[in-house]
Design a protein around this motif. Sequence first.
Motif, PDB file in Angstrom:
ATOM      1  N   PRO A   1      23.144   8.537 -27.642  1.00 39.58           N
ATOM      2  CA  PRO A   1      22.285   9.505 -26.932  1.00 39.58           C
ATOM      3  C   PRO A   1      22.161  10.826 -27.678  1.00 39.58           C
ATOM      4  N   LEU A   2      23.125  11.127 -28.529  1.00 44.87           N
ATOM      5  CA  LEU A   2      23.058  12.381 -29.270  1.00 44.87           C
ATOM      6  C   LEU A   2      21.905  12.402 -30.257  1.00 44.87           C
ATOM      7  N   LYS A   3      21.451  11.231 -30.703  1.00 43.20           N
ATOM      8  CA  LYS A   3      20.304  11.200 -31.610  1.00 43.20           C
ATOM      9  C   LYS A   3      19.028  11.614 -30.895  1.00 43.20           C
ATOM     10  N   ALA A   4      18.941  11.362 -29.597  1.00 47.33           N
ATOM     11  CA  ALA A   4      17.777  11.815 -28.835  1.00 47.33           C
ATOM     12  C   ALA A   4      17.791  13.330 -28.691  1.00 47.33           C
ATOM     13  N   VAL A   5      18.976  13.900 -28.537  1.00 45.32           N
ATOM     14  CA  VAL A   5      19.094  15.347 -28.403  1.00 45.32           C
ATOM     15  C   VAL A   5      18.709  16.043 -29.703  1.00 45.32           C
ATOM     16  N   ALA A   6      18.869  15.348 -30.833  1.00 43.61           N
ATOM     17  CA  ALA A   6      18.599  15.959 -32.135  1.00 43.61           C
ATOM     18  C   ALA A   6      17.133  16.334 -32.328  1.00 43.61           C
ATOM     19  N   LYS A   7      16.224  15.830 -31.480  1.00 41.66           N
ATOM     20  CA  LYS A   7      14.813  16.189 -31.593  1.00 41.66           C
ATOM     21  C   LYS A   7      14.542  17.624 -31.145  1.00 41.66           C
ATOM     22  N   LEU A   8      15.499  18.225 -30.426  1.00 39.58           N
ATOM     23  CA  LEU A   8      15.300  19.576 -29.929  1.00 39.58           C
ATOM     24  C   LEU A   8      15.474  20.597 -31.047  1.00 39.58           C
ATOM     25  N   PRO A   9      14.769  21.720 -30.975  1.00 41.11           N
ATOM     26  CA  PRO A   9      14.951  22.777 -31.971  1.00 41.11           C
ATOM     27  C   PRO A   9      16.393  23.285 -31.956  1.00 41.11           C
ATOM     28  N   ASN A  10      16.909  23.608 -33.131  1.00 35.92           N
ATOM     29  CA  ASN A  10      18.230  24.203 -33.302  1.00 35.92           C
ATOM     30  C   ASN A  10      19.379  23.228 -33.064  1.00 35.92           C
ATOM     31  N   VAL A  11      19.075  21.941 -32.846  1.00 34.88           N
ATOM     32  CA  VAL A  11      20.119  20.934 -32.663  1.00 34.88           C
ATOM     33  C   VAL A  11      20.167  20.053 -33.904  1.00 34.88           C
ATOM     34  N   ASN A  12      21.351  19.893 -34.468  1.00 42.74           N
ATOM     35  CA  ASN A  12      21.519  19.081 -35.672  1.00 42.74           C
ATOM     36  C   ASN A  12      22.527  17.980 -35.398  1.00 42.74           C
ATOM     37  N   PHE A  13      22.153  16.736 -35.704  1.00 34.59           N
ATOM     38  CA  PHE A  13      23.049  15.593 -35.524  1.00 34.59           C
ATOM     39  C   PHE A  13      23.106  14.803 -36.823  1.00 34.59           C
ATOM     40  N   GLN A  14      24.320  14.450 -37.249  1.00 31.44           N
ATOM     41  CA  GLN A  14      24.499  13.698 -38.484  1.00 31.44           C
ATOM     42  C   GLN A  14      25.448  12.538 -38.238  1.00 31.44           C
ATOM     43  N   SER A  15      25.167  11.420 -38.903  1.00 28.09           N
ATOM     44  CA  SER A  15      26.045  10.260 -38.829  1.00 28.09           C
ATOM     45  C   SER A  15      25.837   9.415 -40.077  1.00 28.09           C
ATOM     46  N   ALA A  16      26.849   8.600 -40.410  1.00 27.41           N
ATOM     47  CA  ALA A  16      26.768   7.777 -41.611  1.00 27.41           C
ATOM     48  C   ALA A  16      25.924   6.530 -41.416  1.00 27.41           C
ATOM     49  N   ASP A  17      25.566   6.205 -40.166  1.00 24.58           N
ATOM     50  CA  ASP A  17      24.787   4.991 -39.908  1.00 24.58           C
ATOM     51  C   ASP A  17      23.582   5.325 -39.046  1.00 24.58           C
ATOM     52  N   ALA A  18      22.628   4.406 -39.012  1.00 25.33           N
ATOM     53  CA  ALA A  18      21.346   4.660 -38.337  1.00 25.33           C
ATOM     54  C   ALA A  18      21.484   4.775 -36.826  1.00 25.33           C
ATOM     55  N   PHE A  19      22.433   4.059 -36.214  1.00 27.01           N
ATOM     56  CA  PHE A  19      22.590   4.084 -34.768  1.00 27.01           C
ATOM     57  C   PHE A  19      23.381   5.302 -34.290  1.00 27.01           C
ATOM     58  N   GLY A  20      24.069   5.976 -35.190  1.00 27.58           N
ATOM     59  CA  GLY A  20      25.015   6.982 -34.740  1.00 27.58           C
ATOM     60  C   GLY A  20      26.207   6.320 -34.084  1.00 27.58           C
ATOM     61  N   ALA A  21      26.505   5.083 -34.517  1.00 31.11           N
ATOM     62  CA  ALA A  21      27.557   4.291 -33.875  1.00 31.11           C
ATOM     63  C   ALA A  21      28.929   4.536 -34.487  1.00 31.11           C
ATOM     64  N   TYR A  22      28.973   5.075 -35.702  1.00 25.67           N
ATOM     65  CA  TYR A  22      30.242   5.284 -36.386  1.00 25.67           C
ATOM     66  C   TYR A  22      30.770   6.670 -36.027  1.00 25.67           C
ATOM     67  N   LYS A  23      31.785   6.714 -35.173  1.00 23.20           N
ATOM     68  CA  LYS A  23      32.215   7.971 -34.569  1.00 23.20           C
ATOM     69  C   LYS A  23      32.873   8.933 -35.553  1.00 23.20           C
ATOM     70  N   TRP A  24      33.603   8.399 -36.556  1.00 27.87           N
ATOM     71  CA  TRP A  24      34.305   9.285 -37.486  1.00 27.87           C
ATOM     72  C   TRP A  24      33.340  10.217 -38.207  1.00 27.87           C
ATOM     73  N   SER A  25      32.139   9.737 -38.501  1.00 33.07           N
ATOM     74  CA  SER A  25      31.198  10.523 -39.301  1.00 33.07           C
ATOM     75  C   SER A  25      30.284  11.402 -38.461  1.00 33.07           C
ATOM     76  N   GLU A  26      30.307  11.282 -37.155  1.00 34.47           N
ATOM     77  CA  GLU A  26      29.358  12.020 -36.319  1.00 34.47           C
ATOM     78  C   GLU A  26      29.686  13.500 -36.269  1.00 34.47           C
ATOM     79  N   ARG A  27      28.638  14.305 -36.373  1.00 34.26           N
ATOM     80  CA  ARG A  27      28.752  15.744 -36.213  1.00 34.26           C
ATOM     81  C   ARG A  27      27.509  16.242 -35.494  1.00 34.26           C
ATOM     82  N   VAL A  28      27.704  17.095 -34.501  1.00 41.44           N
ATOM     83  CA  VAL A  28      26.573  17.700 -33.799  1.00 41.44           C
ATOM     84  C   VAL A  28      26.825  19.192 -33.708  1.00 41.44           C
TER      85      VAL A  28
END
Length: 421
Positions: A83-110
């Motif tokens: 769900p955090l990838k949907a939030v990333a469409k908002l201005p000033n919100v940045n979401f990063q992950s090592a995989d396309a689903f955002g499924a790999y938790k270790w790499s996630e940053r928001v």
Amino acid sequence: MRHLTGVLLAGAAAWWPCAAYATQTTDQSVPMTSAPATAADPALPVPPQASPGDIIVVGQGQTRQVQQLSQGDIAILPPGTSPLKAVAKLPNVNFQSADAFGAYKWSERVSIRSFNQNQIGFTLDGIPLGDGSYGNTNGLHISRAISSENIARTLVSQGAGSIGTQTTNNLGGTLEFFSSDPKPRFGVTLNGTYGAENTVRAFGRLDTGVLGENGPSAYVSYGYLDTRKWKGFGSQRQHQVNAKALAPMVGPVRLVATFDYSDRREEDYQDLSLDIIRRLGYRDDNITNNFPLAVLLADTGANSGYTGAPKLNPAAGTVAPAPFANVDDAYYDASGLRKDYLASVGIETAPDSPIRGVLKGYYHANHGQGTWFTPYVPSPTGAPISVRTTEYDIHRKGVFGALGGKVGFKRPDGRGLVRAQ
């Protein structure tokens, strides 16, 4: 029409009868739309021209910028996407992950504006989720708490979060997720996905519908995800169950209970530095398919003094095998296991009730393990690699409540209503 937001401060009680009014209210959140409206849209009212002394209101009931995303904003993403990838469409919100689903938790940053993940509050139906980081000790990630298909709406506060938010960490902004209610009619929802890297995602939900006249209702859902890493070897796998039940009580008050279960297993991607990317490229990863190479890397690292480990095989030399420069360029393997149980029960008012209240208790149990094949510590068996584990065990519980509503005051001439929330 003129709009007014009332801000009630101690010692200012004599101010409220002044000549300001509002004849209609505005939504207290800012929903996302698929296309911006234009000035030529005849459906949009023309803002009034402010005259001296007028107060033009841009929102109702909020003292901060709050944006809202609906289930539709999540539904347009591939099923199983964080769900955090949907939030990333908002201005000033940045979401990063090592995989396309955002499924790999270790790499996630928001991050939201200048606030990093540790300064953001995450909640689900008011239940605190901690800061959503990989190894947090006060909650769990939203993707482990609920399937994305069961999220009804998300509120994002980009400034200082509301002091009424139940968070257990710094509050420099909030992400509040709300689960959907059971549907009023009996039904079954099914979806499935198959894609690259042997990605398989399946989801099913059963709604009982309202049982009897104004009776209880419930749903239960099951989600499964299995996706191979897009580079290297290994996969991300998850089983997830969500359930929710509602039962009307007196007037707008209803009993609500939820249960969430998640069993997640993931193999790690290699952590990349800018130097590693320049030398080895973005596709550098753990060498899970080649244990002898991992042993040779560990031996050369010990012999050169890089790891500080005992020299168990001097014949291996001191130079790392090409194309690697040292043991940190590629480990043998690392992984994470997480099993969560999250339950809540309480009473709350219906969403459309003029008086809004909630009293809820919750319980969360987490058991997990993080593993890393480290070349820095040899095994007692004589191998230059050992397995280091981090054990996770959380048992937390809590109770929270809130009560709010709307009050109104008539203008002396009876022409309008001043509302405060």
